[in-house]
Scaffold this active site. Structure first.
Site, PDB file in Angstrom:
ATOM      1  N   GLU A  12     -14.018 -59.270 -27.904  1.00  0.00           N
ATOM      2  CA  GLU A  12     -14.136 -60.574 -28.566  1.00  0.00           C
ATOM      3  C   GLU A  12     -15.328 -61.327 -27.999  1.00  0.00           C
ATOM      4  O   GLU A  12     -15.283 -61.781 -26.855  1.00  0.00           O
ATOM      5  CB  GLU A  12     -12.867 -61.400 -28.310  1.00  0.00           C
ATOM      6  CG  GLU A  12     -11.564 -60.693 -28.558  1.00  0.00           C
ATOM      7  CD  GLU A  12     -10.451 -61.211 -27.641  1.00  0.00           C
ATOM      8  OE1 GLU A  12     -10.324 -62.434 -27.470  1.00  0.00           O
ATOM      9  OE2 GLU A  12      -9.716 -60.388 -27.082  1.00  0.00           O
ATOM     10  N   ARG A  67      -8.676 -69.104 -23.276  1.00  0.00           N
ATOM     11  CA  ARG A  67      -7.886 -70.195 -22.702  1.00  0.00           C
ATOM     12  C   ARG A  67      -8.709 -71.430 -22.344  1.00  0.00           C
ATOM     13  O   ARG A  67      -9.857 -71.306 -21.900  1.00  0.00           O
ATOM     14  CB  ARG A  67      -7.201 -69.760 -21.396  1.00  0.00           C
ATOM     15  CG  ARG A  67      -5.974 -68.930 -21.613  1.00  0.00           C
ATOM     16  CD  ARG A  67      -6.272 -67.525 -21.321  1.00  0.00           C
ATOM     17  NE  ARG A  67      -5.134 -66.652 -21.569  1.00  0.00           N
ATOM     18  CZ  ARG A  67      -5.285 -65.419 -22.057  1.00  0.00           C
ATOM     19  NH1 ARG A  67      -6.476 -64.919 -22.324  1.00  0.00           N
ATOM     20  NH2 ARG A  67      -4.236 -64.680 -22.274  1.00  0.00           N
ATOM     21  N   HIS A  98      -6.683 -69.633 -27.763  1.00  0.00           N
ATOM     22  CA  HIS A  98      -7.217 -69.361 -29.109  1.00  0.00           C
ATOM     23  C   HIS A  98      -7.070 -70.551 -30.067  1.00  0.00           C
ATOM     24  O   HIS A  98      -6.693 -70.391 -31.233  1.00  0.00           O
ATOM     25  CB  HIS A  98      -6.551 -68.123 -29.708  1.00  0.00           C
ATOM     26  CG  HIS A  98      -6.864 -66.841 -28.977  1.00  0.00           C
ATOM     27  ND1 HIS A  98      -8.050 -66.627 -28.317  1.00  0.00           N
ATOM     28  CD2 HIS A  98      -6.140 -65.700 -28.804  1.00  0.00           C
ATOM     29  CE1 HIS A  98      -8.050 -65.404 -27.789  1.00  0.00           C
ATOM     30  NE2 HIS A  98      -6.914 -64.830 -28.047  1.00  0.00           N
ATOM     31  N   ASP A 125      -8.281 -57.541 -19.465  1.00  0.00           N
ATOM     32  CA  ASP A 125      -8.117 -58.707 -20.347  1.00  0.00           C
ATOM     33  C   ASP A 125      -9.032 -59.782 -19.758  1.00  0.00           C
ATOM     34  O   ASP A 125      -8.586 -60.857 -19.375  1.00  0.00           O
ATOM     35  CB  ASP A 125      -6.639 -59.140 -20.368  1.00  0.00           C
ATOM     36  CG  ASP A 125      -6.347 -60.143 -21.479  1.00  0.00           C
ATOM     37  OD1 ASP A 125      -7.286 -60.517 -22.212  1.00  0.00           O
ATOM     38  OD2 ASP A 125      -5.180 -60.557 -21.601  1.00  0.00           O
ATOM     39  N   HIS A 151     -10.881 -61.450 -33.677  1.00  0.00           N
ATOM     40  CA  HIS A 151      -9.998 -60.752 -32.749  1.00  0.00           C
ATOM     41  C   HIS A 151      -9.635 -59.350 -33.248  1.00  0.00           C
ATOM     42  O   HIS A 151      -8.486 -58.903 -33.093  1.00  0.00           O
ATOM     43  CB  HIS A 151      -8.744 -61.586 -32.488  1.00  0.00           C
ATOM     44  CG  HIS A 151      -8.117 -61.331 -31.155  1.00  0.00           C
ATOM     45  ND1 HIS A 151      -7.686 -60.079 -30.769  1.00  0.00           N
ATOM     46  CD2 HIS A 151      -7.865 -62.150 -30.110  1.00  0.00           C
ATOM     47  CE1 HIS A 151      -7.182 -60.151 -29.547  1.00  0.00           C
ATOM     48  NE2 HIS A 151      -7.281 -61.396 -29.121  1.00  0.00           N
TER      49      HIS A 151
END
Ligand code: GLA
Length: 365
Positions: free
Chosen positions: A323, A91, A116, A259, A187
């Site tokens: 990632e 973000r 992204h 996350d 990803h």
């Protein structure tokens, strides 16, 4: 097609099923690499996507990547399965940043934020197939000045190599004619137990060499600087099942699991081993090395309903992503000198990430 004869049936089926025309009226081009041990990795020019990764296990080829096997599903899936992400992974708060006194408004695709790279991120593009051999494939993309609101014309390449040591090495190169924040990642979602309906990524044992992680708000935007992992469910410095402390912390409860970005130990331009993960039965292990300062651990908290290869959809937690990237929202945090994502005009961007697989009947270390 004759070259496909020795590939696993699932890989042959993938090449068949991906036929048809992409949104630009041309077919997708798939390339499968195979090494001496019989491991395969398949890539596609749409999104410079890593589509499949199979390991030759005793029971047959095991697919360890989540993915789709039709073009319709590729466009439908919103989970970024295996795609190349750019210009900026993760973000950017309020889809804006300032640089040299100028404010930039960039593409918003997660409420008011940029996720992204924006609405038409690099994952949505047809990449040029620059070069390939039986060992590697290189994709290139020109992103024009102003693309998704970002400054400068950026030329990037992504090179995937399947090594004889059973690694998929991803190298990113880029150059921009103006200063611009750049953070490229892949990803891929993994499930080392095999991509089948029952498998849950939380059964894996995971180690992350990181003393700190980055707390976020419910939309995934960082709320502060990095904080120590010690005495929290974010501590993976000693290997433990992902399930062990799952949803233990308020930070996890906000986003349905992990996350979050980890600030990796030993950041440097060298490619460091930063993570290791294995199946509960210890038969498959994956080691991750990277030159990037950070990595987002994402336990597939929003995967429900995402189309999958074969029939049906993925369920939440079917796979995890790791990632490698600059910390999210780095363009708005110049004080994070350890995560300086600003690519200077006409200077080389260069980063590498290696996902290396070990499998056997043997016990993984
Ligand atoms: C990243 C984000 C997640 C989610 C996925 C894509 O990993 O951190 O919140 O948006 O991408 O579904």
């Amino acid at each position: 097609m004759s070259v496909l004869r020795s590939y696993p049936d699932s890989v042959k089926a993938l090449h068949e099923n991906m036929q048809g025309l992409a949104n630009d009226g041309r077919p997708a081009r798939l390339i499968t690499l195979c090494n001496a041990s019989g491991m395969t990795a398949t890539f596609m020019d749409l999104g410079a996507t890593w589509l499949s990764c199979t390991l030759p296990m005793a029971e047959g080829a095991r697919e360890v990547l989540l993915g789709v096997d039709t073009l319709a599903a590729f466009y439908q899936q919103a989970g970024y399965l295996g795609v190349t992400v750019g210009r900026f992974a993760n973000r950017i708060n309020n889809a804006q940043f300032s640089l040299h006194g100028k404010d930039y408004s960039i593409s918003k695709n997660q409420g008011v934020h940029c996720l992204h790279g924006g609405v038409e991120g690099f994952n949505r593009r047809r990449w040029t197939l620059v070069e390939w051999s039986d060992r590697y494939v290189v994709y290139g993309l020109r992103s024009p000045d102003g693309d998704q609101g970002f400054p400068g014309q950026l030329d990037v390449t992504v090179r995937y190599e399947l090594t004889q040591a059973n690694g998929v090495e991803i190298s990113y190169h880029g150059v921009c004619d103006q200063d611009c924040p750049v953070s490229l990642t892949n990803h891929a979602y993994f499930n080392l137990q095999g991509d089948t309906a029952e498998m849950d990524c939380r059964d894996h044992e995971l180690l992350i060499d990181a003393d700190a992680y980055l707390p976020i708000d419910a939309s995934g935007v960082p709320i502060s600087g990095c904080v120590p992992v010690v005495k929290s469910g974010f501590d993976f410095r000693v290997k433990k099942p992902i399930r062990q402390d799952f949803l233990k912390d308020e930070q996890q409860q906000l986003v349905g699991g992990y996350d979050h970005a980890y600030l990796l130990n030993q950041p440097s331009q060298r490619v460091n081993l930063v993570s290791s993960v294995n199946t509960p039965d210890q038969t498959v292990k994956m080691n991750v090395s990277t030159s990037m300062p950070s990595a987002q651990l994402y336990t597939g908290n929003f995967l429900d309903g995402c189309p999958r290869r074969g029939e049906g959809c993925y369920k939440n937690h079917a796979g995890f992503a790791f990632e490698t990237q600059y910390l999210p929202d780095s363009p708005n945090h110049p004080e994070w000198t350890f995560s300086n994502s600003l690519l200077k005009a006409n200077k080389a961007y260069h980063h590498k990430t290696l996902y290396e697989f070990v499998w056997h009947g043997l016990k993984a270390q």
